[in-house]
Scaffold this active site. Structure first.
Site, PDB file in Angstrom:
ATOM      1  N   CYS A  45      40.691  50.346  38.290  1.00  0.00           N
ATOM      2  CA  CYS A  45      41.273  49.208  39.002  1.00  0.00           C
ATOM      3  C   CYS A  45      40.241  48.457  39.845  1.00  0.00           C
ATOM      4  O   CYS A  45      39.629  49.041  40.747  1.00  0.00           O
ATOM      5  CB  CYS A  45      42.409  49.706  39.898  1.00  0.00           C
ATOM      6  N   TYR A  52      43.143  38.555  34.495  1.00  0.00           N
ATOM      7  CA  TYR A  52      44.466  39.098  34.171  1.00  0.00           C
ATOM      8  C   TYR A  52      45.389  38.006  33.642  1.00  0.00           C
ATOM      9  O   TYR A  52      46.227  38.253  32.767  1.00  0.00           O
ATOM     10  CB  TYR A  52      45.080  39.766  35.401  1.00  0.00           C
TER      11      TYR A  52
END
Length: 414
Positions: free
Chosen positions: A133, A271
């Protein structure tokens, strides 16, 4: 449902077999054959390779023709599978990545925010992260640069196959790097269990990073930018490098301006490309991403860091996306217009930050690649992880970057 052999070609119709005690009785034969009769052929040894007979090959060919050539033509099969997969993909994406009406990715807001932290003893704090992440990676870097490793222990979760975060110990997978661990603070098996321990419980998104208050048994914060600001300014009394200020007062305005550019277009922009559910949404996101990278490339030609000669929080935020760009985003998120290697200033800037002491230890490339290619099933159904790009060889990343001599120019942010 097909009944019996009614649709099989004539030479494939199999006469019925009647089971009798001790063996099988075939109506075309008058004798009963026992399964364990000594007159049967000896069983094939384990190291023999069976050879298909002509009759077996004929049977396979006939079945293939029946199933593919007569029952369901290839074109119809492809169309059927495409329709089914598209519906399934949209269902999975709706759970993985919520979208707006145009199909653009809409990131859920963080539930737990914190702007101040009153701490008499840091022993109650615990940081939960996941190595793939980029948002959690920010907190690991600031924690390391400020020297908060002892003051704020960390538990490293791994992404499970269902997309949740789970705790498991991986022995020495990457030497001299952070690796997945067990839950050191609460002994839970999953991050969701940790969230549920808080007073009042919690059944929402269990995301990383998350700062846990062990005394109050509560989630202090799960917004990455809040956490790095807290680490930078609120724990200096417990830091081994308290004089480092990654957000000095005179640069706060510039930091804010740059963050308002890189967050929507780069940090979240990759994203928005990868999780786009329409061509329109993807085109918009990818153009905004690369337009911003072009702007950053120009700016960094005359400035060592985004806000001048000093590393700041906004550089950390940009770095955690750049270090993943050619590794995962260029491929699985379809950020394919250019590789980071094709941006000389950005690539050198990334290496400059990577070479700062303690930063490289937070970059576990194996975990990053596995976390995207093996877990994001809707984007990579085969879970095949590509080979690591040559630009991520440690010897390449540690080559001289030559950015020490760059004189700062105050480029406009527009």
């Amino acid at each position: 449902m097909l009944a019996g052999n009614s649709l099989l070609p004539q030479h494939l119709v199999i006469p019925p077999v009647t089971t009798v005690q001790g063996g099988c009785y075939h109506p075309s034969k008058r004798k009963r054959t026992r399964l364990h009769s000594n007159r049967l052929q000896p069983m094939m040894s384990l190291n023999q390779t069976p050879q298909p007979s002509n009759s077996n090959s004929s049977t396979i060919n006939s079945l293939t023709k029946l199933l593919w050539g007569q029952s369901l033509p290839p074109g119809l099969l492809i169309a059927t599978v495409r329709t089914a997969w598209n519906s399934t993909w949209r269902l999975m994406m709706s759970q993985l990545a919520p979208s707006d009406p145009s199909g653009g990715y809409s990131r859920p807001a963080s539930k737990f925010r914190a702007s101040r932290l009153s701490v008499s003893s840091p022993s109650r704090l615990h940081l939960y992260v996941g190595l793939p992440c980029p948002w959690a990676h920010r907190t690991l870097i600031v924690r390391a640069l400020k020297g908060l490793e002892e003051a704020v222990p960390v538990s490293v979760a791994s992404p499970g196959l269902d997309g949740s975060w789970e705790f498991k110990y991986v022995r020495g997978r990457e030497k001299d790097k952070l690796n997945p661990t067990l839950d050191k603070a609460n002994g839970c098996k999953t991050l969701k269990e940790v969230y549920r321990l808080r007073n009042g419980g919690y059944d929402g998104r269990s995301s990383v990073p998350m700062l846990w208050d062990g005394d109050k048994r509560d989630v202090l914060c799960n917004e990455s930018y809040d956490i790095i600001e807290l680490f930078n300014s609120e724990l200096n009394g417990f830091a081994s490098n308290p004089n480092l200020d990654l957000s000095p007062p005179e640069l706060k305005g510039k930091i804010r301006e740059w963050y308002q550019i890189i967050y929507p277009n780069v940090n979240n922009g990759v994203y928005r490309c990868g999780f786009a559910q329409s061509q329109e949404a993807y085109d918009r996101a990818v153009n905004e991403l690369f337009n911003t990278l072009d702007k950053l490339e120009d700016h960094l030609g005359g400035s060592r860091y985004l806000c001048g000669d000093s590393l700041t929080l906004v550089d950390v935020c940009l770095f955690t996306t750049l270090i993943r760009f050619d590794l995962v985003y260029n491929g699985i998120f379809k950020c394919t217009k250019r590789k980071l290697l094709e941006y000389p200033n950005l690539y050198a800037y990334m290496r400059d930050i990577y070479q700062i002491p303690k930063v490289a230890e937070t970059c576990n490339f194996t975990e990053i690649m596995d976390g995207y290619y093996k877990i994001l099933f809707p984007l990579n159904p085969g879970s095949i992880r590509p080979i690591m790009p040559s630009g991520y060889d440690p010897q390449v990343l540690c080559r001289p970057h030559g950015r020490e001599s760059i004189s700062t120019k105050d480029h406009a942010l527009t």
